[in-house]
Design an enzyme around this catalytic site. Structure first.
Site, PDB file in Angstrom:
ATOM      1  CG  HIS A 163     -46.859 -17.846 -42.449  1.00 36.04           C
ATOM      2  ND1 HIS A 163     -48.149 -18.038 -42.051  1.00 36.04           N
ATOM      3  CD2 HIS A 163     -46.814 -16.593 -42.978  1.00 36.04           C
ATOM      4  CE1 HIS A 163     -48.855 -16.943 -42.302  1.00 36.04           C
ATOM      5  NE2 HIS A 163     -48.067 -16.057 -42.867  1.00 36.04           N
ATOM      6  CG  HIS A 195     -52.194 -21.241 -35.070  1.00 41.62           C
ATOM      7  ND1 HIS A 195     -52.355 -19.968 -34.628  1.00 41.62           N
ATOM      8  CD2 HIS A 195     -52.330 -21.206 -36.411  1.00 41.62           C
ATOM      9  CE1 HIS A 195     -52.606 -19.181 -35.663  1.00 41.62           C
ATOM     10  NE2 HIS A 195     -52.599 -19.901 -36.763  1.00 41.62           N
ATOM     11  CG  ASP A 242     -51.008 -24.610 -43.129  1.00 41.66           C
ATOM     12  OD1 ASP A 242     -50.897 -23.821 -42.191  1.00 41.66           O
ATOM     13  OD2 ASP A 242     -51.181 -24.257 -44.314  1.00 41.66           O
TER      14      ASP A 242
HETATM   15  C1  SDX Z   1     -50.134 -20.869 -40.379  1.00 40.66           C
HETATM   16  O1  SDX Z   1     -50.295 -16.844 -37.612  1.00 40.66           O
HETATM   17  C2  SDX Z   1     -51.204 -17.295 -38.379  1.00 40.66           C
HETATM   18  O2  SDX Z   1     -52.342 -16.913 -38.312  1.00 40.66           O
HETATM   19  C3  SDX Z   1     -50.729 -18.325 -39.387  1.00 40.66           C
HETATM   20  C4  SDX Z   1     -51.800 -19.038 -40.166  1.00 40.66           C
HETATM   21  C5  SDX Z   1     -52.520 -18.088 -41.088  1.00 40.66           C
HETATM   22  O3  SDX Z   1     -53.660 -18.394 -41.474  1.00 40.66           O
HETATM   23  O4  SDX Z   1     -51.904 -17.074 -41.519  1.00 40.66           O
HETATM   24  O5  SDX Z   1     -52.734 -19.655 -39.318  1.00 40.66           O
HETATM   25  C6  SDX Z   1     -51.193 -20.110 -41.066  1.00 40.66           C
HETATM   26  O6  SDX Z   1     -49.013 -20.490 -40.473  1.00 40.66           O
HETATM   27  C7  SDX Z   1     -50.488 -22.060 -39.542  1.00 40.66           C
HETATM   28  C8  SDX Z   1     -49.250 -22.712 -38.831  1.00 40.66           C
HETATM   29  C9  SDX Z   1     -48.578 -23.624 -39.835  1.00 40.66           C
HETATM   30  N1  SDX Z   1     -47.242 -24.084 -39.334  1.00 40.66           N
HETATM   31  C10 SDX Z   1     -47.053 -25.372 -39.011  1.00 40.66           C
HETATM   32  O7  SDX Z   1     -47.931 -26.233 -39.009  1.00 40.66           O
HETATM   33  C11 SDX Z   1     -45.610 -25.713 -38.675  1.00 40.66           C
HETATM   34  C12 SDX Z   1     -45.567 -26.545 -37.388  1.00 40.66           C
HETATM   35  N2  SDX Z   1     -45.957 -25.707 -36.277  1.00 40.66           N
HETATM   36  C13 SDX Z   1     -44.908 -25.097 -35.486  1.00 40.66           C
HETATM   37  O8  SDX Z   1     -43.819 -24.664 -36.256  1.00 40.66           O
HETATM   38  C14 SDX Z   1     -45.442 -24.083 -34.473  1.00 40.66           C
HETATM   39  O9  SDX Z   1     -46.515 -24.662 -33.862  1.00 40.66           O
HETATM   40  C15 SDX Z   1     -45.850 -22.709 -34.951  1.00 40.66           C
HETATM   41  C16 SDX Z   1     -44.757 -22.025 -35.715  1.00 40.66           C
HETATM   42  C17 SDX Z   1     -47.068 -22.791 -35.803  1.00 40.66           C
HETATM   43  C18 SDX Z   1     -46.154 -21.871 -33.716  1.00 40.66           C
HETATM   44  O10 SDX Z   1     -44.962 -21.702 -33.044  1.00 40.66           O
HETATM   45  P1  SDX Z   1     -44.906 -20.816 -31.686  1.00 40.66           P
HETATM   46  O11 SDX Z   1     -46.159 -20.089 -31.435  1.00 40.66           O
HETATM   47  O12 SDX Z   1     -43.646 -20.037 -31.730  1.00 40.66           O
HETATM   48  O13 SDX Z   1     -44.910 -21.950 -30.589  1.00 40.66           O
HETATM   49  P2  SDX Z   1     -43.639 -22.453 -29.860  1.00 40.66           P
HETATM   50  O14 SDX Z   1     -42.598 -22.732 -30.900  1.00 40.66           O
HETATM   51  O15 SDX Z   1     -43.347 -21.489 -28.769  1.00 40.66           O
HETATM   52  O16 SDX Z   1     -44.132 -23.863 -29.296  1.00 40.66           O
HETATM   53  C19 SDX Z   1     -44.570 -23.997 -27.975  1.00 40.66           C
HETATM   54  C20 SDX Z   1     -44.123 -25.420 -27.596  1.00 40.66           C
HETATM   55  C21 SDX Z   1     -42.626 -25.640 -27.753  1.00 40.66           C
HETATM   56  O17 SDX Z   1     -42.250 -26.664 -26.861  1.00 40.66           O
HETATM   57  P3  SDX Z   1     -41.656 -26.223 -25.378  1.00 40.66           P
HETATM   58  O18 SDX Z   1     -40.503 -25.252 -25.658  1.00 40.66           O
HETATM   59  O19 SDX Z   1     -42.818 -25.551 -24.681  1.00 40.66           O
HETATM   60  O20 SDX Z   1     -41.221 -27.518 -24.755  1.00 40.66           O
HETATM   61  O21 SDX Z   1     -44.737 -26.376 -28.459  1.00 40.66           O
HETATM   62  C22 SDX Z   1     -43.732 -27.058 -29.196  1.00 40.66           C
HETATM   63  C23 SDX Z   1     -42.497 -26.203 -29.143  1.00 40.66           C
HETATM   64  O22 SDX Z   1     -41.342 -27.004 -29.310  1.00 40.66           O
HETATM   65  N3  SDX Z   1     -44.237 -27.178 -30.578  1.00 40.66           N
HETATM   66  C24 SDX Z   1     -44.167 -28.280 -31.306  1.00 40.66           C
HETATM   67  C25 SDX Z   1     -44.829 -27.968 -32.515  1.00 40.66           C
HETATM   68  N4  SDX Z   1     -45.267 -26.696 -32.469  1.00 40.66           N
HETATM   69  C26 SDX Z   1     -44.881 -26.210 -31.267  1.00 40.66           C
HETATM   70  N5  SDX Z   1     -43.617 -29.494 -31.094  1.00 40.66           N
HETATM   71  C27 SDX Z   1     -43.722 -30.392 -32.088  1.00 40.66           C
HETATM   72  N6  SDX Z   1     -44.364 -30.188 -33.271  1.00 40.66           N
HETATM   73  C28 SDX Z   1     -44.928 -28.980 -33.504  1.00 40.66           C
HETATM   74  N7  SDX Z   1     -45.546 -28.747 -34.674  1.00 40.66           N
END
Ligand code: SDX
Length: 432
Positions: A265, A307, A367
């Protein structure tokens, strides 16, 4: 209000439930499932709240597919270009842009509340200088929840306004004090003559030359504006759930800070720089890390990408990307940050072309670039999420107020799918 209804028929009993559809002004309409248990004996199930509307809100609208973000209907791009943090804070809290008198009074109320209880400095000094600043910030908010505990009056508008102003003005001063402390500098004092961003930069970097202070204050003001609110994200949902028990607003904000701290997050901006540093110091190239992120067996994720809602570019990322590129263009090759930023640009290019990221719509999020700009400004990495919390305090208190004023206001209490043991009798230890 639509007359639309969804009828759910239970295939086992042939019973039906008619569930009303509530109309969104924008975005998907929602099915009101509150009668589901009474009419059909079922609960809904949605781990991670991927498809659940937890409340009605008028504050922020996000269209993840289109990459849209509107604060009270105003596109973030316009606010970033034409407004500033304090005016945007007024907008988020009051559902309207202020006129001159309203903005002057609001700004005065904020700046005259910069005088935070100096006992907060003692709280900060209890911590080891290597402590994570988010832990220190949480403790400071808990101190304030004790200081203001006696006169809690959640249903009183005046009490909520005073708490709102106090939180919006105190958190930036406390943030700057925490930065002074971890850098072993003297605690700096705020000035009522400065905006929140100017105060933060002047308190954080008192020796900076005026031009650099001015440049950094402008960048910080936009970063605060962009991070001010984001609908029902994890930390805002925490503040709503925590605040729904009518606890102290200072305690509810402390809970929000704890949630924001996580690396998936608000902690992602710090994690981005840690990731860039790791790549810079590694003998592996960028492509190696891209492949690690794609490997399902590997827990490594490309921090700053992806996201829950945005399946397009995060509009905030585009705005901060421009600031980041402006900062990068000023860097000469001797700047220690240059190699990091070159790696960041390579990651961005790879991820925007690689099918794994493109097919999953994993774009750079806010971020990814905010970490880069904060590093260029000279903010220590451990402070990045504190900066995020400073800005998001505005959104948190806006949602806290909106929740309490909602006619449906009640304590939040989710249900569960129980898959544990059936009734079991106790057996003495000698029989186990
Ligand atoms: C913020 O919610 C908000 O509004 C948050 C925010 C705010 O202003 O409050 O916008 C701020 O938190 C932004 C996000 C910051 N976090 C990161 O940058 C951390 C890296 N990102 C991931 O952890 C992830 O993308 C999330 C947590 C942000 C979102 O996760 P989800 O929605 O649960 O997505 P998912 O895990 O279901 O991913 C879908 C697919 C998966 O692969 P498959 O199972 O489909 O094969 O995408 C892959 C995931 O493995 N994936 C990634 C990835 N993010 C998702 N693979 C590699 N690197 C990544 N960063």
């Amino acid at each position: 209000m639509t007359n639309k209804k969804i009828t759910i028929k239970d295939g086992q009993s042939n019973n039906e439930a008619e569930l009303p559809v509530l109309e969104s002004i924008l975005g998907p309409d929602v099915v009101d499932i509150r009668a589901l248990e009474k009419d059909l004996g079922y609960l809904s199930h949605d781990p991670g709240f991927m498809a659940t509307s937890s409340c009605e809100s008028k504050i922020t609208f996000i269209d993840g597919n289109e990459g849209k973000l509107w604060y009270r209907g105003y596109p973030i791009e316009e606010l970033a270009e034409k407004s500033n943090f304090i005016e945007t804070a007024y907008l988020l809290l009051n559902d309207k842009l202020p006129n001159n008198n309203e903005l002057e009074l609001f700004s005065k109320n904020i700046s005259s509340s910069y005088n935070v209880d100096p006992a907060i400095k003692n709280i900060i000094e209890v911590f080891d200088k290597s402590s994570h600043p988010m832990a220190i910030m949480t403790a400071c908010l808990s101190y304030l929840s004790a200081k203001y505990h006696d006169n809690i009056d959640i249903q009183n508008k005046d009490y909520r306004y005073k708490s709102t102003i106090n939180l919006i003005s105190s958190v930036p001063v406390i943030s700057a004090w925490i930065l002074n402390y971890i850098l072993s500098e003297q605690f700096q004092e705020p000035s009522e003559k400065r905006s929140i961003a100017e105060n933060f930069i002047n308190m954080a970097f008192p020796k900076l030359d005026p031009d650099q202070k001015n440049l950094s204050s402008k960048a910080m003001d936009i970063i605060f504006l962009l991070h001010a609110d984001h609908e029902q994200n994890a930390s805002t949902s925490t503040v709503r759930l925590s605040g729904s028990s009518e606890t102290s607003p200072y305690a509810a904000i402390a809970a929000g800070i704890s949630t924001l701290w996580g690396p998936t997050h608000g902690g992602a901006n710090e994690a981005v720089i840690n990731m860039l540093e790791e790549i810079k110091n590694s003998d592996k190239d960028v492509e190696h890390y891209i492949n690690m992120a794609k490997d399902k067996e590997n827990t490594f994720r490309l921090m700053g990408f992806g996201h829950r809602i945005y399946k397009n570019y995060d509009p905030r990322a585009k705005i901060i990307q421009k600031i980041a590129h402006e900062y990068l263009s000023q860097l000469d090759n001797t700047n220690p940050n240059k190699p990091l930023f070159d790696i960041a640009m390579k990651l961005e290019k790879f991820a925007l072309e690689d099918d794994y990221f493109v097919s999953r719509k994993l774009y750079p999020n806010v971020d990814f670039y905010s970490g880069i700009v904060l590093k260029a400004i000279g903010i220590p990495q451990s402070m990045y999420t504190v900066i995020f919390a400073l800005a998001r305090t505005v959104g948190w208190v806006a949602h806290w107020n909106e929740m309490i004023e909602d006619k449906n206001f009640r304590i939040g209490r989710p249900r569960q799918l129980y898959t544990g043991k059936n009734k079991t009798s106790y057996r003495d230890i000698k029989d186990r």
